[in-house]
Structures are given as structure tokens and as C-alpha cells.
Design a protein around this motif. Structure first.
Motif, short mmCIF file in Angstrom:
data_model
loop_
_atom_site.label_atom_id
_atom_site.label_comp_id
_atom_site.label_asym_id
_atom_site.label_seq_id
_atom_site.Cartn_x
_atom_site.Cartn_y
_atom_site.Cartn_z
N TYR A 98 0.82 -1.21 0.00
CA TYR A 98 0.00 0.00 0.00
C TYR A 98 0.86 1.27 0.00
CZ TYR A 98 -3.19 3.63 1.67
OH TYR A 98 -3.91 4.80 1.80
N ASN A 99 1.83 1.30 0.89
CA ASN A 99 2.70 2.49 1.00
C ASN A 99 3.50 2.71 -0.28
OD1 ASN A 99 1.83 3.03 3.58
ND2 ASN A 99 3.48 1.90 4.57
N THR A 100 3.92 1.60 -0.90
CA THR A 100 4.71 1.71 -2.14
C THR A 100 3.85 2.24 -3.28
OG1 THR A 100 6.06 -0.16 -1.42
CG2 THR A 100 6.26 0.48 -3.72
N LEU A 101 2.65 1.68 -3.44
CA LEU A 101 1.76 2.14 -4.51
C LEU A 101 1.32 3.58 -4.29
CD1 LEU A 101 -0.43 -1.04 -5.17
CD2 LEU A 101 1.19 0.02 -6.75
N GLY A 102 1.28 4.00 -3.03
CA GLY A 102 0.86 5.35 -2.73
C GLY A 102 1.89 6.40 -3.09
N LYS A 103 3.16 5.99 -3.29
CA LYS A 103 4.20 6.99 -3.55
C LYS A 103 4.85 6.89 -4.93
CE LYS A 103 8.13 4.42 -1.65
NZ LYS A 103 9.15 4.29 -0.61
N VAL A 108 -1.67 0.31 -11.57
CA VAL A 108 -2.42 -0.77 -10.91
C VAL A 108 -3.88 -0.35 -10.73
CG1 VAL A 108 -2.67 -2.15 -8.80
CG2 VAL A 108 -0.39 -1.67 -9.73
N THR A 109 -4.80 -1.20 -11.19
CA THR A 109 -6.23 -0.90 -11.09
C THR A 109 -6.96 -1.84 -10.13
OG1 THR A 109 -6.68 -2.32 -12.99
CG2 THR A 109 -6.36 0.04 -13.43
N GLN A 110 -6.29 -2.94 -9.74
CA GLN A 110 -6.97 -3.94 -8.91
C GLN A 110 -5.97 -4.67 -8.03
OE1 GLN A 110 -8.78 -7.17 -11.15
NE2 GLN A 110 -10.24 -7.65 -9.53
N ILE A 111 -6.37 -4.96 -6.77
CA ILE A 111 -5.60 -5.86 -5.92
C ILE A 111 -6.53 -6.98 -5.47
CG2 ILE A 111 -5.99 -4.47 -3.81
CD1 ILE A 111 -3.14 -5.53 -2.94
N LYS A 155 -8.62 0.93 -1.34
CA LYS A 155 -9.72 1.69 -1.96
C LYS A 155 -9.40 3.18 -1.96
CE LYS A 155 -13.14 -1.72 -0.47
NZ LYS A 155 -14.22 -2.01 0.52
N LYS A 156 -8.61 3.62 -0.97
CA LYS A 156 -8.23 5.04 -0.89
C LYS A 156 -7.35 5.45 -2.06
CE LYS A 156 -8.33 5.07 4.19
NZ LYS A 156 -7.49 5.11 5.42
N LEU A 157 -6.72 4.46 -2.72
CA LEU A 157 -5.87 4.73 -3.89
C LEU A 157 -6.65 4.55 -5.19
CD1 LEU A 157 -2.62 2.82 -2.75
CD2 LEU A 157 -3.12 5.26 -2.49
N ASN A 158 -7.99 4.44 -5.07
CA ASN A 158 -8.85 4.17 -6.24
C ASN A 158 -8.49 2.87 -6.94
OD1 ASN A 158 -10.48 6.51 -5.99
ND2 ASN A 158 -8.82 7.74 -6.87
N ILE A 159 -8.13 1.89 -6.13
CA ILE A 159 -7.81 0.55 -6.64
C ILE A 159 -8.95 -0.39 -6.25
CG2 ILE A 159 -6.26 -1.44 -6.33
CD1 ILE A 159 -3.94 0.56 -6.06
#
Length: 301
Positions: A98-103, A108-111, A155-159
Motif C-alpha cells: 500500500y505504501n509503495t503504490l501510494g508513492k 495498478v487498477t486492482q488488488i 480503496k483510498k488509492l482508487n484501486i
């Protein structure tokens, strides 16, 4: 399409990678072992060490979907320190992703995360669906609850967030089935306790196919990764013995005996969860091994 997998060398990861590559999907994977890093045109490995927050950000290059399977096995004696490892290996790895994708810049569209039917309360009578909100009061119930809450953060990352609650996985190499086979093969197999508790199982091929279904159709939400036909522990034990052509003549194994042998982990063998896969069936998912007999014939013969 490109998919990044954590826990790629485990039972589910190994089977899922086969399906993805067969369907022309590129695979990146994260591994804690530098020896396992691969560099093929369609299959690339990258190093991470979640215990110290280290991750190779190149793993996310052109990745569309993350499949998160990493987590320490629960089939090992639950000392206090190992219980912490079970929890940390799920929560910390999820948080690092999460932290990595946030920065970083990514597409990425789905986890899609592994989860477990252990979140459902122990019951001999209730049938559980994805909409049931009760959480088992056990250690495992708490672990799965915290694990899923971490996944929901994406979800906060629109994923798009998807969770597969996995049942008892039946496989040819490793997993619970091979442990159940051992005593039966040498004539000392028997059901546990009353044998009336439900075991919602899944063939490894069908489980990997469920993950692929969720990827292919961009499905969000919770899915129960189980066969349509759960069985009791007694039925499962008898079916394995029949497939192996071995007799079962010993009395059922009392719960207190297994508690003495395994400690708190014995709950895995006695907990009852009758879990429905109706949601998958309603989406026209095709189980290859829906019946236990067909699954066992494939895995044990």
C-alpha cells in the motif's frame, strides 16, 4: 496485461502462474529469496524484505493487477512468537504494498488478496455467505479481520479491492490433504472429535481458476474460495480412505488428544465452517472439481 504476485512460490501462487502464462498474461513476482529471482520474457522476479520495509519498486512496472498471497503458514505450532509472525506476515506485507503504490507512479487498477474462511464463526448449523459480517472470536478470526481491513485501505488509492476467502485446499504436493493421507495410508486414520464439523474444501486448480476469474472479469468484493459441496470431517476422512482403498477401523480421535499434541493450533482440525460458493456459481464460474470424489481421484490416483 501484467500481474504482480506475492507468495508466488506457494501452493496457490504456483498454480495461478500456470493459468496466467497459459492465457498470455505477463507475470512479475516478489520474493524474499534472491535465489528465486527469475528473468524470463514473460516471468520476472524481484526482491523484497517486508520485515525491514525493503521492496524493488521496478516490480510494479506496467503492472495492472496485484495478487497478494504472501503469509506465514498457519499449519505450524502456535507459540506466542509464531502467532505474531502469522499476523505480521499478512499485515506488514499488505502495508508495504500500500505504501509503495501510494508513492510511485503506477497503473495498478486492482488488488486481489488471499483471505480465509476462518473469519466465519465456528458453527455446525449455519451456512456462510460473503455478506455475513460476524467474525469468529478465535485467533484466526482476528488475524483474517485485521488482514482484510489492511486490504480495504487500497480503496483510498482508487484501486479495486477483491478478497478470496480460501477454504481447505486439496493439492497433490503439500497442503492439508497430504497430511491427512499419511495416517490413513498406514492404517491409523480416523475422523476428529464427533466428525460432524464441516470442512469447506477446494481443489487447487479451481482455487487458482477463481483468482483468474476475478482478474479476467474485474470483480470487486469478497468471494468464498470453496467447492459448492462442503463435507463433514467424517465424510472427508472416509472419502480419502475409500479413494486410497484403505480401511478405517480406529475410533474417532478425541479433541483433548489433539489439543495436547498441537496446542491452540488444534482448532484448525475441529472448527466448523459450512461456506457457500453460490456467488461464484451465479457468475457462471465453472468448477472443474466440484465433487469431492472427482477431486480426490485426480489428486490421489
Amino acid at each position: 496485461m501484467k500481474v504482480l504476485i506475492t507468495g508466488a512460490t506457494g501452493l496457490v501462487g504456483h498454480e495461478l502462474i500456470k493459468i496466467l502464462l497459459q492465457n498470455g498474461i505477463l507475470v512479475n513476482f516478489l520474493t524474499t529469496s534472491r535465489k528465486k529471482i527469475a528473468n524470463e520474457s514473460n516471468y520476472k522476479g524481484f526482491y523484497w524484505d517486508p520485515t525491514i520495509g525493503e521492496i524493488n519498486e521496478n516490480a510494479f512496472d506496467q503492472v495492472d493487477v496485484v495478487v497478494h498471497l504472501a503469509g506465514a503458514t498457519v499449519a505450524k505450532r502456535w507459540t506466542n512468537s509464531y502467532k505474531q509472525e502469522i499476523l505480521d506476515s499478512r499485515v506488514e506485507t499488505t502495508r508495504l504494498l500500500y505504501n509503495t503504490l501510494g508513492k510511485i507512479n503506477n497503473q495498478v487498477t486492482q488488488i486481489i488478496s488471499a483471505s480465509a474462511i476462518g473469519i466465519y464463526p465456528d458453527s455446525l448449523t449455519k451456512v456462510y455467505h460473503e455478506t455475513d459480517l460476524e467474525v469468529d472470536s478465535s485467533f484466526l478470526g482476528d488475524v483474517v479481520k485485521q488482514w482484510e481491513e489492511e486490504i480495504d485501505e487500497f480503496k483510498k488509492l482508487n484501486i479495486l479491492v477483491s478478497k478470496i476467502r480460501i477454504g481447505l485446499v486439496l493439492a497433490k504436493k503439500g497442503g492439508a490433504l497430504q497430511e491427512m493421507v499419511k495416517p490413513i495410508k498406514i492404517g491409523v486414520g480416523a475422523p476428529f472429535g464427533s466428525g460432524e464439523h464441516y470442512q469447506s474444501w477446494i481443489h487447487i486448480h479451481d482455487l487458482a481458476a477463481i483468482f483468474y476469474h476475478v482478474i479476467e472479469h474485474k470483480r470487486a468484493g469478497i468471494y468464498n474460495g470453496v467447492s459448492p459441496y462442503p463435507v463433514t470431517n467424517e465424510m472427508l476422512t472416509k472419502a480419502i480412505a475409500k479413494t486410497l482403498d484403505k480401511p478405517l477401523f480406529l475410533p474417532n480421535i478425541p479433541q483433548f488428544v489433539m489439543k495436547l499434541l498441537l496446542g491452540e493450533m488444534h482448532q484448525l482440525l475441529f472448527s466448523s465452517q459450512n461456506v457457500s460458493s453460490r456467488k461464484l456459481l451465479d457468475e457462471n464460474f465453472q468448477f472443474k472439481y466440484a465433487s469431492l470424489d472427482k477431486a480426490l481421484d485426480n489428486l490421489l490416483k
